[in-house]
Design an enzyme around this catalytic site. Sequence first.
Site, mmCIF file in Angstrom:
data_model
loop_
_atom_site.group_PDB
_atom_site.id
_atom_site.type_symbol
_atom_site.label_atom_id
_atom_site.label_comp_id
_atom_site.label_asym_id
_atom_site.label_seq_id
_atom_site.Cartn_x
_atom_site.Cartn_y
_atom_site.Cartn_z
ATOM 1 N N LYS A 186 18.962 55.229 28.895
ATOM 2 C CA LYS A 186 17.546 54.874 28.820
ATOM 3 C C LYS A 186 16.535 56.051 29.154
ATOM 4 O O LYS A 186 15.604 55.721 28.614
ATOM 5 C CB LYS A 186 17.191 53.644 29.415
ATOM 6 C CG LYS A 186 17.074 53.748 30.919
ATOM 7 C CD LYS A 186 16.841 52.128 31.400
ATOM 8 C CE LYS A 186 16.442 52.019 32.935
ATOM 9 N NZ LYS A 186 15.398 52.657 33.446
ATOM 10 N N ASP A 187 17.047 56.809 30.002
ATOM 11 C CA ASP A 187 16.139 57.986 30.308
ATOM 12 C C ASP A 187 15.983 59.185 29.367
ATOM 13 O O ASP A 187 15.144 59.798 29.169
ATOM 14 C CB ASP A 187 16.478 58.690 31.869
ATOM 15 C CG ASP A 187 16.262 57.825 32.875
ATOM 16 O OD1 ASP A 187 15.272 56.671 32.587
ATOM 17 O OD2 ASP A 187 16.823 57.663 33.929
ATOM 18 N N ARG A 197 9.079 44.944 30.994
ATOM 19 C CA ARG A 197 9.010 43.926 31.912
ATOM 20 C C ARG A 197 7.867 42.934 32.279
ATOM 21 O O ARG A 197 7.848 41.866 32.319
ATOM 22 C CB ARG A 197 9.753 44.508 33.440
ATOM 23 C CG ARG A 197 11.201 44.785 33.259
ATOM 24 C CD ARG A 197 11.658 45.448 34.333
ATOM 25 N NE ARG A 197 13.076 45.949 34.198
ATOM 26 C CZ ARG A 197 13.652 46.923 35.151
ATOM 27 N NH1 ARG A 197 12.929 47.668 35.823
ATOM 28 N NH2 ARG A 197 14.845 47.304 34.810
ATOM 29 N N ARG A 202 7.330 52.033 42.442
ATOM 30 C CA ARG A 202 8.123 53.165 42.023
ATOM 31 C C ARG A 202 9.136 53.529 43.346
ATOM 32 O O ARG A 202 9.024 52.673 44.316
ATOM 33 C CB ARG A 202 7.327 54.423 42.063
ATOM 34 C CG ARG A 202 6.429 54.461 40.858
ATOM 35 C CD ARG A 202 7.054 54.685 39.420
ATOM 36 N NE ARG A 202 8.108 55.759 39.758
ATOM 37 C CZ ARG A 202 7.652 57.017 39.174
ATOM 38 N NH1 ARG A 202 6.438 57.437 39.078
ATOM 39 N NH2 ARG A 202 8.499 58.026 39.482
ATOM 40 N N ARG A 223 12.813 50.527 46.666
ATOM 41 C CA ARG A 223 12.341 49.312 46.119
ATOM 42 C C ARG A 223 12.863 47.912 46.694
ATOM 43 O O ARG A 223 11.825 47.118 47.135
ATOM 44 C CB ARG A 223 12.873 49.165 44.581
ATOM 45 C CG ARG A 223 12.027 50.242 43.767
ATOM 46 C CD ARG A 223 12.584 50.117 42.188
ATOM 47 N NE ARG A 223 11.958 51.163 41.576
ATOM 48 C CZ ARG A 223 11.826 51.497 40.337
ATOM 49 N NH1 ARG A 223 12.075 50.374 39.537
ATOM 50 N NH2 ARG A 223 11.548 52.694 39.353
#
Length: 311
Positions: A79-80, A128, A145, A151
């Site tokens: 996904k990056d 999201r 972040r 996180r």
Amino acid sequence: MARLRIGSRGSQLALWQANHISALLGAQGHEVELEIIKTTGDKILDVALAKVGTKGMFTKEIEEALAEARVDLAVHSLKDLPTELSAGFEIAAISKRENSQDVFCSVQHKSIDELPRGARVGTSSLRRQAQLKALRPDLDIHPLRGNVDTRLRKLAEGEYEAIILAAAGLNRLGKTDLMKQLIPKEIMCPAAGQGALGIEIRAGDAATRQHLTFLDDPDARAATTCERALLNKLGGGCQVPIGAAAEVRNGRLHLDAIVANPDGSKILRESRDGNDPEKLGSEVGETLLRRGGDAILEEVYGRGFAVPQQP
């Protein structure tokens, strides 16, 4: 057997992914070395990703190392990777996919529904955020972040009542203690390519490609190709409010996709089956644009949330 050098980001998750691929290559008899490369995305930690909008912010420096032949392959969270690779590179393999869903993590609460009104929830993903807001407009969404450990620490210390993360990363790292709810894809459509690893090489490097052939999973390749074709048609990067979830069902591909306003006030959904991954993704993307997705995305870009990764 070959001597192969892997380029990777230095986060705990990126290293897990690189070491996972390294172990699989080592089991084939290859000699493998790992080179850690710091990317733009690793350096900019005080700005929400959607505000940065830098193309390839987690991949550019790694691709430079590839181009200069300092490494032979790069292991990325798919996904990056921009949907259109820079000239001179190719995705040689997409390995067997982890769970692509998002998860609700909390110390006290068991699900999104159980959160009290006005609860502070952490995520830096517009995708999201939009889907959370559609479900619970009362929630107070704040940027989040940092790597997975950072996180989770912020959650444990009470900065947030809940955070939303990818199931794949938590499963890979074995950090599932605070995972309370695997969010159904119908409620939170995942990011294109989420849970999949893309192994990038220099275009035309037939020898390295041959060494990696055994890693390529046909179902993961078909599903993520479809999702990335949708993303490409919509002209969006991984930080715009677009979701795509494809899977092989009874030999055919099924794709669910969304485009959403960041505030959750409007979510366009489209589902379709097909046999050609590129064609299916592109057609669903075109349908979403016609149904109003173009206006939503124009507004997102106009408000400075993100910059399209391709024209």
